[in-house]
Design a protein around this motif. Structure first.
Motif, PDB file in Angstrom:
ATOM      1  N   ASP A 639      24.622  42.242  24.452  1.00 58.05           N
ATOM      2  CA  ASP A 639      24.592  42.096  22.900  1.00 58.05           C
ATOM      3  C   ASP A 639      26.314  42.791  22.701  1.00 58.05           C
ATOM      4  O   ASP A 639      26.516  43.864  22.816  1.00 58.05           O
ATOM      5  N   ASN A 640      27.005  41.752  22.115  1.00 56.63           N
ATOM      6  CA  ASN A 640      28.386  41.897  21.940  1.00 56.63           C
ATOM      7  C   ASN A 640      28.569  42.418  20.537  1.00 56.63           C
ATOM      8  O   ASN A 640      29.869  42.274  20.173  1.00 56.63           O
ATOM      9  N   SER A 641      27.529  42.613  19.820  1.00 58.69           N
ATOM     10  CA  SER A 641      27.788  42.916  18.338  1.00 58.69           C
ATOM     11  C   SER A 641      28.886  44.076  18.017  1.00 58.69           C
ATOM     12  O   SER A 641      29.619  44.108  17.159  1.00 58.69           O
ATOM     13  N   GLN A 642      29.044  45.066  19.108  1.00 64.46           N
ATOM     14  CA  GLN A 642      29.961  46.205  18.925  1.00 64.46           C
ATOM     15  C   GLN A 642      31.095  45.904  20.067  1.00 64.46           C
ATOM     16  O   GLN A 642      31.984  46.947  20.200  1.00 64.46           O
ATOM     17  N   LEU A 643      31.205  44.683  20.583  1.00 61.72           N
ATOM     18  CA  LEU A 643      32.324  44.594  21.773  1.00 61.72           C
ATOM     19  C   LEU A 643      33.316  43.557  21.026  1.00 61.72           C
ATOM     20  O   LEU A 643      33.124  42.755  20.411  1.00 61.72           O
ATOM     21  N   SER A 644      34.476  43.987  21.607  1.00 56.13           N
ATOM     22  CA  SER A 644      35.674  42.937  21.510  1.00 56.13           C
ATOM     23  C   SER A 644      35.489  41.700  22.458  1.00 56.13           C
ATOM     24  O   SER A 644      34.536  42.033  23.375  1.00 56.13           O
ATOM     25  N   ILE A 645      36.197  40.800  21.935  1.00 58.41           N
ATOM     26  CA  ILE A 645      36.073  39.559  22.947  1.00 58.41           C
ATOM     27  C   ILE A 645      36.607  40.186  24.356  1.00 58.41           C
ATOM     28  O   ILE A 645      35.807  39.835  25.458  1.00 58.41           O
ATOM     29  N   ALA A 646      37.728  40.967  24.408  1.00 63.01           N
ATOM     30  CA  ALA A 646      38.222  41.309  25.652  1.00 63.01           C
ATOM     31  C   ALA A 646      37.211  42.134  26.393  1.00 63.01           C
ATOM     32  O   ALA A 646      37.058  42.070  27.636  1.00 63.01           O
ATOM     33  N   GLN A 647      36.375  42.880  25.977  1.00 60.57           N
ATOM     34  CA  GLN A 647      35.270  43.769  26.465  1.00 60.57           C
ATOM     35  C   GLN A 647      34.376  42.854  26.932  1.00 60.57           C
ATOM     36  O   GLN A 647      33.751  43.255  27.996  1.00 60.57           O
ATOM     37  N   SER A 648      33.731  41.845  26.185  1.00 55.73           N
ATOM     38  CA  SER A 648      32.890  40.958  26.673  1.00 55.73           C
ATOM     39  C   SER A 648      33.264  40.313  27.888  1.00 55.73           C
ATOM     40  O   SER A 648      32.471  40.074  29.192  1.00 55.73           O
ATOM     41  N   ILE A 649      34.584  39.840  27.946  1.00 52.06           N
ATOM     42  CA  ILE A 649      35.090  39.139  29.098  1.00 52.06           C
ATOM     43  C   ILE A 649      35.127  40.120  30.334  1.00 52.06           C
ATOM     44  O   ILE A 649      34.566  39.616  31.431  1.00 52.06           O
ATOM     45  N   GLU A 650      35.560  41.414  30.089  1.00 52.87           N
ATOM     46  CA  GLU A 650      35.271  42.150  31.140  1.00 52.87           C
ATOM     47  C   GLU A 650      34.091  42.605  31.840  1.00 52.87           C
ATOM     48  O   GLU A 650      33.992  42.606  32.941  1.00 52.87           O
ATOM     49  N   GLN A 651      33.370  42.729  30.836  1.00 54.25           N
ATOM     50  CA  GLN A 651      31.827  42.904  31.010  1.00 54.25           C
ATOM     51  C   GLN A 651      31.234  41.511  32.166  1.00 54.25           C
ATOM     52  O   GLN A 651      30.634  42.160  33.175  1.00 54.25           O
ATOM     53  N   VAL A 652      31.497  40.423  31.672  1.00 50.20           N
ATOM     54  CA  VAL A 652      31.031  39.463  32.584  1.00 50.20           C
ATOM     55  C   VAL A 652      31.629  39.289  33.853  1.00 50.20           C
ATOM     56  O   VAL A 652      31.205  39.120  34.962  1.00 50.20           O
ATOM     57  N   LEU A 653      33.140  39.553  33.853  1.00 51.05           N
ATOM     58  CA  LEU A 653      33.864  39.375  35.208  1.00 51.05           C
ATOM     59  C   LEU A 653      33.251  40.704  36.144  1.00 51.05           C
ATOM     60  O   LEU A 653      33.282  40.463  37.202  1.00 51.05           O
ATOM     61  N   ASP A 654      32.936  41.671  35.425  1.00 47.77           N
ATOM     62  CA  ASP A 654      32.614  42.744  36.364  1.00 47.77           C
ATOM     63  C   ASP A 654      31.270  42.505  37.063  1.00 47.77           C
ATOM     64  O   ASP A 654      30.864  42.733  38.212  1.00 47.77           O
ATOM     65  N   TRP A 655      30.329  41.708  36.080  1.00 47.63           N
ATOM     66  CA  TRP A 655      28.743  41.564  36.542  1.00 47.63           C
ATOM     67  C   TRP A 655      29.306  40.464  37.758  1.00 47.63           C
ATOM     68  O   TRP A 655      28.683  40.579  38.865  1.00 47.63           O
ATOM     69  N   TRP A 656      30.267  39.530  37.658  1.00 45.63           N
ATOM     70  CA  TRP A 656      30.404  38.259  38.641  1.00 45.63           C
ATOM     71  C   TRP A 656      30.894  39.266  40.094  1.00 45.63           C
ATOM     72  O   TRP A 656      30.335  38.926  41.000  1.00 45.63           O
ATOM     73  N   GLN A 657      31.793  40.184  39.680  1.00 46.00           N
ATOM     74  CA  GLN A 657      32.083  40.901  41.074  1.00 46.00           C
ATOM     75  C   GLN A 657      31.021  41.512  41.646  1.00 46.00           C
ATOM     76  O   GLN A 657      31.013  41.472  43.026  1.00 46.00           O
ATOM     77  N   ASP A 658      30.042  42.111  40.828  1.00 45.40           N
ATOM     78  CA  ASP A 658      29.045  42.719  41.237  1.00 45.40           C
ATOM     79  C   ASP A 658      28.159  41.801  42.559  1.00 45.40           C
ATOM     80  O   ASP A 658      27.378  42.246  43.103  1.00 45.40           O
ATOM     81  N   VAL A 659      28.009  40.477  41.965  1.00 47.89           N
ATOM     82  CA  VAL A 659      27.103  39.583  42.772  1.00 47.89           C
ATOM     83  C   VAL A 659      28.223  38.851  43.811  1.00 47.89           C
ATOM     84  O   VAL A 659      27.752  38.125  44.789  1.00 47.89           O
ATOM     85  N   GLN A 660      29.316  39.375  43.968  1.00 45.51           N
ATOM     86  CA  GLN A 660      30.258  38.801  45.098  1.00 45.51           C
ATOM     87  C   GLN A 660      30.299  39.543  46.507  1.00 45.51           C
ATOM     88  O   GLN A 660      30.067  40.812  46.050  1.00 45.51           O
ATOM     89  N   PRO A 661      30.438  39.134  47.521  1.00 45.73           N
ATOM     90  CA  PRO A 661      30.333  40.060  48.455  1.00 45.73           C
ATOM     91  C   PRO A 661      31.749  40.727  48.931  1.00 45.73           C
ATOM     92  O   PRO A 661      31.974  41.118  50.084  1.00 45.73           O
ATOM     93  N   PHE A 662      32.645  40.629  48.009  1.00 38.80           N
ATOM     94  CA  PHE A 662      34.038  41.006  48.418  1.00 38.80           C
ATOM     95  C   PHE A 662      34.505  42.261  48.309  1.00 38.80           C
ATOM     96  O   PHE A 662      35.439  42.821  48.736  1.00 38.80           O
TER      97      PHE A 662
END
Ligand SMILES: Nc1ncnc2c1ncn2[C@@H]1O[C@H](COP(=O)(O)OP(=O)(O)O)[C@@H](O)[C@H]1O
Ligand SMILES: Nc1ccn([C@@H]2O[C@H](COP(=O)(O)OP(=O)(O)O)[C@@H](O)[C@H]2O)c(=O)n1
Length: 665
Positions: A639-662
């Motif tokens: 829910d990005n009602s209280q998030l900036s665009i940059a924060q939303s991007i960061e959150q999704v990239l963090d989640w992506w990193q979580d599902v990577q094996p790196f």
């Protein structure tokens, strides 16, 4: 070209098809300099377009040389050995093939010049060349550390040059110093000029390229062994008129290796260079054959297929193929025993210390590696020991390219290449070319679903950009279908389902640089109105329309990966995607965002009507019988009602990193 901070290569399983290689960097920059020094106009075909050739071209233009460019063809009006500019400060980037010969040319031609480059260039030795030129009477100062660029060159009258004694130059650090002298001494050859090589000459094949190209420009150098070279009195550069740049044999090495590793069918065809090339690195073929590759060749092509598997370990004096030998170090991971590359001390003074760098990055993959002042030994890597690594590339194009071969690992792990942009030095489209001929085990997809104006498009575009992935705006397909429906004079409802589905099926649609083009017309603005959104919502409720757009959407899943936004990306189109995001924001927030967005585009509307439309659309999208808007069971909600665009991007990239094996590396 990828300018994302890193590029993740999913695991590959096979290679097949045809590769057309870019021109050789070494040949390109030698030809550019010779054409600029020569009398007459030279038309250069198939020139490599890369950072290093751009450095050379910019410098030549700054020195008064006229260059006209048409695609990969250049017309160079030679200076006939006379500079038009006698004072300049020239940026050499990290291009050794520009720095060295231009230092010699400018020192001999006379003038006030400053030559500098990126920080790594200032760590790459040039003292042996400066010493040789100083013996001759040239005046060159070091502006930083003695023995290294940046340099200042002062003018010297030609009759002050000591041409009567042999010029001595070391040949055991880099052959580029000898090349620089050979390319430029014809400028002052009023008498026979002799060069004597001190120490054993390394990288001879590069000297052969130099001699070969000098001959094409009318300079016949006399050679006694690899120790003495004489430029005959009265030598003068003459343009050959037209000249073609061979494809880069070092670049071919990655694809020869690819064939050896993974071309189990018809083999991989490589165009632009054949086994009779004038480039030394073509002898990489011999090493690849020794490791098991099957290689066929014609005048300007190669065909490579897997032969022995696993590859056969190799013990090789790689002095004759220093650049291409890096590729062997990665192939060695797939061999039947430890492989040793010897006599490669020159690796230590290239774009980076390549022995240290290769050893460090191979170890990150899990390999056992031994190294010394002039050798590297790489042990094979069994499936159980492979690790998913983030490969550091040290601003060195060859490290980036050769480590892409690690994506064939038997553990089916992805490989992360940091700063993939460094390939621009010699092969800007390397990864795109690779992706055309490899078969991946899987192509990653990130799905971003959610209601209208939640920010899906904004978020998906940025996430795709950060990862170097493709982007699918699935909503635009429904919007275009809605527009086509109206243009066909149809009402977007169930009564016309079959005809609308046929329209959707036959859409002539292109996505060009962010624009949506229907039948050649840019419809990007026409499909963004709220009315078009409403029509989209109505056609999208028709099952036959959804079916018609299914395969079109799946075709967007291309290497290296996809970020898809819509309503059913995670539930229907890509249900196996490793990351699904369900993006929401309050209706009030969404209405407000859309309001601002439309106003900024000059489309007038009211907040109230927008909110009503948006809620109607939410209701229809959520309640339709086929692919309703709802989170996939495994979706992460944002829910990005209280998030900036940059924060939303960061959150999704963090989640992506979580599902990577790196994580570990
Ligand atoms: N997290 C956010 N915070 C504030 N505004 C946002 C946010 N995400 C997107 N926006 C803005 O909302 C508007 C709608 O976003 P858009 O990406 O077009 O939504 P969607 O694709 O979900 O319809 C855009 O003007 C965008 O800049
Ligand atoms: N994957 C998708 C994407 C859009 N759509 C439909 O197409 C309409 C327009 O989609 P969009 O993503 O461009 O809309 P906005 O979210 O930008 O308003 C939506 O209202 C949905 O009804 C869909 O059904 N499935």
């Amino acid at each position: 070209m990828y300018s994302s901070p890193f590029l993740d290569l999913p695991p590959f399983r096979a290679a097949t098809g045809v590769v057309r290689l870019p021109g050789s960097k070494s040949i390109s920059n030698r030809i550019l300099l010779l054409a600029a020094l020569a009398a007459g106009t030279t038309t250069v075909h198939d020139l490599l377009d890369s950072d290093d050739t751009r450095v050379m071209l910019d410098a030549l233009r700054a020195l008064g040389c006229e260059v006209a460019q048409e695609g990969a063809t250049l017309r160079i009006h030679g200076l006939d050995g006379q500079l038009r500019t006698r004072q300049a400060s020239l940026f050499m980037g990290n291009a050794g093939t520009a720095m060295r010969p231009l230092t010699a040319a400018l020192a001999l031609l006379g003038g006030d010049f400053e030559l500098h480059g990126v920080p790594r260039m200032h760590e790459r030795p040039i003292g042996d060349l400066v010493d040789a030129l100083t013996q001759l009477g040239c005046r060159i100062d070091y502006l930083g550390n003695p023995g290294y660029p940046p340099l200042r060159i002062h003018p010297v009258p030609p009759d002050m040059l000591a041409l009567d004694v042999p010029i001595r130059v070391r040949g055991d650090v880099s052959s580029q110093f000898l090349t620089a002298l050979l390319l430029t001494l014809p400028l002052v050859a009023t008498r026979d000029v002799t060069i004597e090589v001190v120490g054993e000459l390394i990288s001879r094949p590069y000297i052969e390229i130099t001699l070969n190209l000098l001959a094409r420009f009318g300079i016949d150098v006399r050679r006694e062994d690899w120790q003495r070279f004489t430029i005959p009195a009265g030598s003068r550069y003459r343009s050959p008129g037209d000249i073609h740049v061979e494809a880069d044999a070092s670049s071919a090495s990655y694809f020869i290796a690819l064939g050896a590793l993974a071309a189990t069918g018809d083999g991989l065809r490589i165009e632009g260079v054949g086994a009779t090339s004038i480039q030394g690195d073509i002898r990489f073929i011999e090493a690849a054959r020794e490791m098991g590759a099957q290689v066929e060749s014609g005048p300007n092509w190669l065909r490579v297929a897997r032969g022995a598997w696993p590859l056969k370990a190799i013990d090789l004096d790689a002095n004759h193929i220093p650049d291409a030998a890096m590729t062997l170090a990665v192939m060695a991971l797939y061999a039947d025993g430890p492989s040793t590359l010897r006599n490669i001390a020159s690796w230590r003074v290239k774009e980076t210390d390549r022995i240290d760098a290769m050893a460090a990055e191979l170890r990150k993959l899990g390999a056992a590696v031994e190294d010394g002042p002039d050798f590297i030994r790489v042990h094979p890597l069994p499936a159980a020991n492979w690790r998913a690594a983030s490969v550091e590339t040290y601003d060195d194009h060859r490290i980036a390219m050769c480590f892409s071969l690690a994506a064939f690992n038997p553990a089916a792990l992805p490989v992360r290449i940091l700063d993939p942009h460094c390939v621009a030095k010699t092969f800007p489209d390397y990864f795109e070319t690779l992706f055309e001929v490899v078969e991946p085990l899987d192509i990653p997809v990130i799905c971003i679903d959610g209601p209208t104006a939640s920010g899906k498009g904004t978020l998906a575009v940025e996430v795709a950009h950060a990862l170097g992935y493709h982007y699918l705006d699935s909503g635009s397909l429904y919007r275009v279908t809605g527009l086509a429906t109206r243009r066909a004079g149809l009402e977007p409802d169930a009564a016309n389902e079959g005809r609308i589905a046929a329209l959707a099926h036959g859409l002539s649609l292109q996505f060009i640089k962010g624009q949506v083009v229907l039948d050649g017309e840019d419809v990007s603005d026409a499909i963004r109105t709220e009315a078009a959104g409403m029509d989209a919502s109505r056609v999208s409720a028709l099952p036959a329309v959804r079916e018609a757009l299914l395969s079109l959407q799946k075709r967007f899943r291309r290497l290296p990966g996809l970020v898809a936004d819509g309503r059913d990306m995670g539930t229907v189109i890509f249900p196996e995607a490793p990351l699904k995001v369900f993006l929401t924001a309050s209706a009030a927030q969404r209405a407000d965002r859309r309001h601002k967005q439309l106003i900024s585009k000059g489309i007038s509307t009211t907040l109230d009507s927008l909110r009503a439309d948006l809620e109607a659309r939410d209701a229809r999208d959520s309640s339709r019988s086929v692919a309703p808007l709802k989170p996939a069971r495994d979706a992460r909600r944002l829910d990005n009602s209280q998030l900036s665009i940059a924060q939303s991007i960061e959150q999704v990239l963090d989640w992506w990193q979580d599902v990577q094996p790196f994580k570990a590396s």
